[in-house]
Design an enzyme around this catalytic site. Sequence first.
Site, PDB file in Angstrom:
ATOM      1  N   HIS A 135       0.879  -1.180   0.000  1.00 61.24           N
ATOM      2  CA  HIS A 135       0.000   0.000   0.000  1.00 61.24           C
ATOM      3  C   HIS A 135       0.919   1.234   0.000  1.00 61.24           C
ATOM      4  O   HIS A 135       2.047   1.168   0.504  1.00 61.24           O
ATOM      5  CB  HIS A 135      -0.819  -0.061   1.294  1.00 61.24           C
ATOM      6  CG  HIS A 135      -1.860   0.987   1.457  1.00 61.24           C
ATOM      7  ND1 HIS A 135      -1.576   2.265   1.869  1.00 61.24           N
ATOM      8  CD2 HIS A 135      -3.208   0.942   1.297  1.00 61.24           C
ATOM      9  CE1 HIS A 135      -2.703   2.957   1.947  1.00 61.24           C
ATOM     10  NE2 HIS A 135      -3.706   2.180   1.617  1.00 61.24           N
ATOM     11  N   ASP A 212       3.361  -4.442   8.025  1.00 59.96           N
ATOM     12  CA  ASP A 212       2.109  -3.696   7.892  1.00 59.96           C
ATOM     13  C   ASP A 212       0.972  -4.710   8.025  1.00 59.96           C
ATOM     14  O   ASP A 212       0.663  -5.443   7.082  1.00 59.96           O
ATOM     15  CB  ASP A 212       2.100  -3.002   6.517  1.00 59.96           C
ATOM     16  CG  ASP A 212       0.777  -2.311   6.237  1.00 59.96           C
ATOM     17  OD1 ASP A 212      -0.147  -2.427   7.075  1.00 59.96           O
ATOM     18  OD2 ASP A 212       0.662  -1.678   5.177  1.00 59.96           O
ATOM     19  N   GLN A 215      -4.253  -5.214   6.998  1.00 66.35           N
ATOM     20  CA  GLN A 215      -5.278  -6.100   6.413  1.00 66.35           C
ATOM     21  C   GLN A 215      -5.246  -7.500   7.018  1.00 66.35           C
ATOM     22  O   GLN A 215      -6.053  -8.352   6.643  1.00 66.35           O
ATOM     23  CB  GLN A 215      -5.084  -6.194   4.893  1.00 66.35           C
ATOM     24  CG  GLN A 215      -5.282  -4.882   4.160  1.00 66.35           C
ATOM     25  CD  GLN A 215      -6.722  -4.357   4.242  1.00 66.35           C
ATOM     26  OE1 GLN A 215      -7.650  -5.084   4.591  1.00 66.35           O
ATOM     27  NE2 GLN A 215      -6.889  -3.081   3.939  1.00 66.35           N
ATOM     28  N   LYS A 238     -10.024  -0.706  10.732  1.00 63.87           N
ATOM     29  CA  LYS A 238     -10.169  -1.858   9.832  1.00 63.87           C
ATOM     30  C   LYS A 238     -10.493  -3.129  10.602  1.00 63.87           C
ATOM     31  O   LYS A 238     -10.645  -4.197  10.037  1.00 63.87           O
ATOM     32  CB  LYS A 238      -8.892  -2.039   9.014  1.00 63.87           C
ATOM     33  CG  LYS A 238      -8.671  -0.905   8.016  1.00 63.87           C
ATOM     34  CD  LYS A 238      -7.503  -1.176   7.124  1.00 63.87           C
ATOM     35  CE  LYS A 238      -7.004   0.051   6.410  1.00 63.87           C
ATOM     36  NZ  LYS A 238      -7.846   0.485   5.293  1.00 63.87           N
ATOM     37  N   CYS A 376      -4.794   2.470  -3.547  1.00 65.13           N
ATOM     38  CA  CYS A 376      -3.558   3.004  -2.953  1.00 65.13           C
ATOM     39  C   CYS A 376      -2.400   2.025  -3.153  1.00 65.13           C
ATOM     40  O   CYS A 376      -1.584   1.812  -2.248  1.00 65.13           O
ATOM     41  CB  CYS A 376      -3.732   3.306  -1.461  1.00 65.13           C
ATOM     42  SG  CYS A 376      -4.877   4.622  -1.159  1.00 65.13           S
TER      43      CYS A 376
HETATM   44  N1  PLP Z   1      -1.600  -0.675   4.837  1.00 63.86           N
HETATM   45  C1  PLP Z   1      -2.544  -1.386   4.206  1.00 63.86           C
HETATM   46  C2  PLP Z   1      -2.218  -2.753   3.728  1.00 63.86           C
HETATM   47  C3  PLP Z   1      -3.812  -0.839   4.013  1.00 63.86           C
HETATM   48  O1  PLP Z   1      -4.747  -1.548   3.378  1.00 63.86           O
HETATM   49  C4  PLP Z   1      -4.062   0.471   4.480  1.00 63.86           C
HETATM   50  C5  PLP Z   1      -5.376   1.102   4.236  1.00 63.86           C
HETATM   51  O2  PLP Z   1      -6.123   0.711   3.368  1.00 63.86           O
HETATM   52  C6  PLP Z   1      -3.049   1.153   5.153  1.00 63.86           C
HETATM   53  C7  PLP Z   1      -1.837   0.557   5.316  1.00 63.86           C
HETATM   54  C8  PLP Z   1      -3.275   2.529   5.684  1.00 63.86           C
HETATM   55  O3  PLP Z   1      -4.206   2.499   6.719  1.00 63.86           O
HETATM   56  P1  PLP Z   1      -4.735   3.867   7.378  1.00 63.86           P
HETATM   57  O4  PLP Z   1      -5.272   4.685   6.253  1.00 63.86           O
HETATM   58  O5  PLP Z   1      -5.775   3.418   8.323  1.00 63.86           O
HETATM   59  O6  PLP Z   1      -3.566   4.503   8.040  1.00 63.86           O
END
Ligand code: PLP
Length: 418
Positions: A135, A212, A215, A238, A376
Amino acid sequence: MKTPPYNLQEEKMVLDPEKIKKDFPILNRKIHGKPLVYLDNAATTQKPLAVIEAIHHYYLNENSNIHRGVHTLSEQATLAYEGAREKIRAFIGAKETSEIIFVRGATEGINLIAQTYGRKFIGSGDEIVISTLEHHSNIVPWQILCEQVGAKLRVIPINDKGELLIEDLKKIINAKTKLMGITHVSNALGTIVPLKEIIKIAHEQNIPVVVDGAQAIPHLKVNVQELDADFYLFSGHKVYGPTGIGVVYGKKNFLEIMPPYQGGGDMISSVTFEKTEYNILPFKFEAGTPHIAGAIGLGVALDYLKTLDLEKVALYENELLSYALEKSSEMADLQIIGQSVDRAGVISFNLAQLHAHDVGTVLDRHGIAIRAGHHCAMPLMKRLGLEATCRVSFAVYNTKEDVDSLFKALQKTLEVLG
Ligand code: PLP
């Protein structure tokens, strides 16, 4: 005053999706006169009543600032906030609560690590390894760091199914590699990354790994100690919790040698104009008044998931995924993007030659919420030769009927636009 509704009973429930659905008031809504079918859970999940009530209760009864107060409200708010930290520790299997830092979300968590650990321990000529699946939140903070310190970004490639090429990873890492940032589950394709194996490979070369988990946390049982992750972060929203709250887990030996992220109240133990002594962990990384209600709400969200039992949740969501994949194989005009054998919660697809945004817009007229776009993950889209996909992502309140409604609406979309 009522007892705070912050601790849900740990009684395990039978996983009954229809009953679970009733725990989420927003799912009663109608959109364009049709019952809402919410399939955009990778963007954000809906909140169970228990979480909404906990936040409501906090602001009605206990709102106060934490840590510094001598009065009752402050004590109660502090207890609730620190209680949430302990719930998170237990949920991800961390050793100590001091290893749990509250942040705004996954994005802030990665920026925190880049700007503290990264600025201190990564320098000119060093390399940071990420993957094609990331992402933007796990790309851009490392690019900014690379620009600041003169380091270089290296990228683990994927195959056409959307799986990481582990053999290539072994060739990419070398003596210059100072850090690896890797997703646990791809938000765009649902690929589950073989994290344990990757972390082992990195650790053989003494490379710390930042995971990260945005998900993964809603779908998989995560134990940071078993994974041996050095850092693991995720967003509350999430995983059925509020927006504006997230978590960074870091091994204590790393957190201790890292400089603070931001300066201000609560992150200090003493301040003079000449010198500031920083607070102990985890407070060193929590400058200013935090999102107290958010942390409490996240604690309750994790309690809620525990009552459902994460293993049962994972099995159930897998069943939904298989059902949806089977249905999509019956639709000739539907092309699935990403065929990873190990996947969680997500199906990316394109319908005939239609633009994903058009498909998403027509589905909305049927009350169905999906995601359309680059998710993204523009570099991943480029690798796949696409500009956008439609993305369906599941949560525990989704049902086979939701999947049926989706495919009926997709068929209608084809008739209207195709
Ligand atoms: N990392 C992953 C894999 C994501 O799917 C997302 C958001 O969709 C993020 C990071 C960023 O999350 P946030 O916008 O809640 O900071």
